[in-house]
Design a protein around this motif. Structure first.
Motif, PDB file in Angstrom:
ATOM      1  N   ARG A  86       0.832  -1.207   0.000  1.00 44.11           N
ATOM      2  CA  ARG A  86       0.000   0.000   0.000  1.00 44.11           C
ATOM      3  C   ARG A  86       0.867   1.258   0.000  1.00 44.11           C
ATOM      4  NH1 ARG A  86      -4.524   1.557   4.516  1.00 44.11           N
ATOM      5  NH2 ARG A  86      -2.677   2.169   5.690  1.00 44.11           N
ATOM      6  N   LEU A  87       1.973   1.249   0.766  1.00 42.95           N
ATOM      7  CA  LEU A  87       2.855   2.404   0.793  1.00 42.95           C
ATOM      8  C   LEU A  87       3.448   2.661  -0.603  1.00 42.95           C
ATOM      9  CD1 LEU A  87       5.311   3.530   3.456  1.00 42.95           C
ATOM     10  CD2 LEU A  87       6.146   3.299   1.134  1.00 42.95           C
ATOM     11  N   LEU A  88       3.893   1.609  -1.262  1.00 37.35           N
ATOM     12  CA  LEU A  88       4.488   1.772  -2.597  1.00 37.35           C
ATOM     13  C   LEU A  88       3.450   2.228  -3.618  1.00 37.35           C
ATOM     14  CD1 LEU A  88       6.843  -1.349  -2.648  1.00 37.35           C
ATOM     15  CD2 LEU A  88       7.479   1.051  -2.248  1.00 37.35           C
ATOM     16  N   ARG A  89       2.241   1.741  -3.493  1.00 35.03           N
ATOM     17  CA  ARG A  89       1.175   2.207  -4.405  1.00 35.03           C
ATOM     18  C   ARG A  89       0.847   3.676  -4.158  1.00 35.03           C
ATOM     19  NH1 ARG A  89      -3.248  -2.407  -5.836  1.00 35.03           N
ATOM     20  NH2 ARG A  89      -1.838  -4.196  -5.841  1.00 35.03           N
ATOM     21  N   LEU A  90       0.903   4.081  -2.886  1.00 31.73           N
ATOM     22  CA  LEU A  90       0.676   5.492  -2.562  1.00 31.73           C
ATOM     23  C   LEU A  90       1.745   6.364  -3.214  1.00 31.73           C
ATOM     24  CD1 LEU A  90      -0.527   7.895  -0.953  1.00 31.73           C
ATOM     25  CD2 LEU A  90       0.996   7.245   0.910  1.00 31.73           C
ATOM     26  N   VAL A  91       3.013   5.983  -3.064  1.00 33.85           N
ATOM     27  CA  VAL A  91       4.110   6.753  -3.649  1.00 33.85           C
ATOM     28  C   VAL A  91       3.932   6.850  -5.161  1.00 33.85           C
ATOM     29  CG1 VAL A  91       6.599   6.746  -4.095  1.00 33.85           C
ATOM     30  CG2 VAL A  91       5.745   6.266  -1.789  1.00 33.85           C
ATOM     31  N   SER A 134       0.690   9.557   9.783  1.00 32.51           N
ATOM     32  CA  SER A 134       0.124   8.445  10.539  1.00 32.51           C
ATOM     33  C   SER A 134      -0.179   7.260   9.616  1.00 32.51           C
ATOM     34  CB  SER A 134      -1.142   8.895  11.268  1.00 32.51           C
ATOM     35  OG  SER A 134      -1.734   7.824  11.952  1.00 32.51           O
ATOM     36  N   ASP A 135      -0.756   7.545   8.455  1.00 32.16           N
ATOM     37  CA  ASP A 135      -1.029   6.469   7.485  1.00 32.16           C
ATOM     38  C   ASP A 135       0.269   5.824   7.015  1.00 32.16           C
ATOM     39  OD1 ASP A 135      -3.752   6.857   7.610  1.00 32.16           O
ATOM     40  OD2 ASP A 135      -3.876   8.029   5.760  1.00 32.16           O
ATOM     41  N   LEU A 136       1.280   6.643   6.754  1.00 31.63           N
ATOM     42  CA  LEU A 136       2.572   6.109   6.297  1.00 31.63           C
ATOM     43  C   LEU A 136       3.227   5.269   7.395  1.00 31.63           C
ATOM     44  CD1 LEU A 136       3.873   9.339   4.524  1.00 31.63           C
ATOM     45  CD2 LEU A 136       3.196   7.214   3.386  1.00 31.63           C
ATOM     46  N   ARG A 137       3.188   5.745   8.646  1.00 30.26           N
ATOM     47  CA  ARG A 137       3.739   4.973   9.759  1.00 30.26           C
ATOM     48  C   ARG A 137       3.038   3.632   9.899  1.00 30.26           C
ATOM     49  NH1 ARG A 137       3.786  10.066  12.547  1.00 30.26           N
ATOM     50  NH2 ARG A 137       1.798   9.541  13.510  1.00 30.26           N
ATOM     51  N   ASP A 191      10.682   2.583  -6.878  1.00 31.81           N
ATOM     52  CA  ASP A 191      11.723   1.562  -6.824  1.00 31.81           C
ATOM     53  C   ASP A 191      12.738   1.871  -5.718  1.00 31.81           C
ATOM     54  OD1 ASP A 191      12.953  -0.853  -7.930  1.00 31.81           O
ATOM     55  OD2 ASP A 191      14.579   0.493  -8.533  1.00 31.81           O
ATOM     56  N   TYR A 192      13.045   3.155  -5.529  1.00 30.91           N
ATOM     57  CA  TYR A 192      13.963   3.540  -4.444  1.00 30.91           C
ATOM     58  C   TYR A 192      13.416   3.072  -3.097  1.00 30.91           C
ATOM     59  CZ  TYR A 192      16.029   6.236  -0.737  1.00 30.91           C
ATOM     60  OH  TYR A 192      16.609   6.582   0.458  1.00 30.91           O
ATOM     61  N   ARG A 194      11.140   0.819  -2.486  1.00 33.83           N
ATOM     62  CA  ARG A 194      11.055  -0.659  -2.437  1.00 33.83           C
ATOM     63  C   ARG A 194      12.405  -1.235  -2.005  1.00 33.83           C
ATOM     64  NH1 ARG A 194       9.484  -1.322  -7.163  1.00 33.83           N
ATOM     65  NH2 ARG A 194       7.268  -1.633  -6.791  1.00 33.83           N
ATOM     66  N   ARG A 195      13.476  -0.761  -2.613  1.00 36.59           N
ATOM     67  CA  ARG A 195      14.817  -1.276  -2.299  1.00 36.59           C
ATOM     68  C   ARG A 195      15.264  -0.839  -0.902  1.00 36.59           C
ATOM     69  NH1 ARG A 195      18.199   1.192  -5.169  1.00 36.59           N
ATOM     70  NH2 ARG A 195      16.881   2.405  -6.560  1.00 36.59           N
ATOM     71  N   ALA A 196      14.897   0.397  -0.509  1.00 37.83           N
ATOM     72  CA  ALA A 196      15.322   0.902   0.797  1.00 37.83           C
ATOM     73  C   ALA A 196      14.634   0.194   1.959  1.00 37.83           C
ATOM     74  CB  ALA A 196      15.045   2.405   0.872  1.00 37.83           C
ATOM     75  N   LEU A 197      13.391  -0.232   1.756  1.00 36.85           N
ATOM     76  CA  LEU A 197      12.597  -0.764   2.864  1.00 36.85           C
ATOM     77  C   LEU A 197      12.536  -2.293   2.906  1.00 36.85           C
ATOM     78  CD1 LEU A 197       9.554   1.683   2.689  1.00 36.85           C
ATOM     79  CD2 LEU A 197      11.489   1.793   4.272  1.00 36.85           C
TER      80      LEU A 197
END
Length: 200
Positions: A86-91, A134-137, A191-192, A194-197
């Motif tokens: 969900r975080l990656l889709r948001l970005v 808060s959503d991102l956390r 992609d950044y 995704r690789r970082a997390l």
């Protein structure tokens, strides 16, 4: 054919939407300092009295505009469970939407930038930013719990960095759209993160 009469609630909703759109147009065209209840009413084709009736004050109008402009910027996220996906889709979706942001979204970014020096805007946008963080956390914490995100990642740090990056990209695109290729950038930034997390 007889057109059914609109209910009072439908008329109220239509008038409020028209007033918010007019306020967003004024912010984009002339800046937040030009925003008055009278000008909003005139822009929307209503009287100042209608604007006062719906919002009561300029401060309340701006608060409602801030909430309306941020809502639904990236559609489809509400159906996804919290986590890395969900975080990656948001970005990805946020940067993609920044490339074709409408008047409401441009108004939000302009108001957000103005909040750094406008004391009447600062509390509104602190609250909106905290809701976003808060959503991102929540997504980062869920990703850690699921085993998708590295355990040495701090959800607060990621939330601050992602929010700053997304809003910064949006403002850069607003300032000079020719230099910010959102179609390409959305993939690079997603992609950044995704690789970082992601767990290796």
């Amino acid at each position: 054919m007889v057109t059914p009469r609109r209910t009072q609630q439908e008329r109220r909703a239509q008038a409020e939407a028209a007033l918010l759109n007019a306020a967003a147009e004024l912010v984009v065209e002339h800046g937040v300092r030009s925003l008055t209840l009278a000008r909003v009413g005139e822009q929307a084709g209503y009287s100042r009295g209608i604007v006062t009736h719906h919002f009561g004050s300029k401060q309340a109008l701006i608060e409602r505009l801030a909430r309306a402009t941020q809502a639904g910027f990236v559609p489809g996220l509400a159906d996804l469970p919290p986590g890395l996906d969900r975080l990656l889709r948001l970005v990805d979706g946020y940067i993609g939407a920044s490339g074709s942001a409408g008047t409401m979204n441009r108004a939000f970014l302009l108001l957000w930038a103005e909040a750094a020096t406008a004391s009447e805007l600062a509390p509104i946008f602190r609250e909106r930013d905290e809701a976003f963080r808060s959503d991102l956390r929540t997504d980062v914490a869920a990703g850690i719990a699921d085993g998708d995100v590295r355990t040495d990642i701090d959800p607060d740090d990621v939330a601050i960095a992602v929010l700053g990056q997304l809003r910064g990209i949006g403002l850069q695109h607003l300032l000079d759209p020719r230099t910010v290729d959102t179609a390409r950038l959305r993939h690079t930034v997603t992609d950044y993160w995704r690789r970082a997390l992601r767990v290796s």
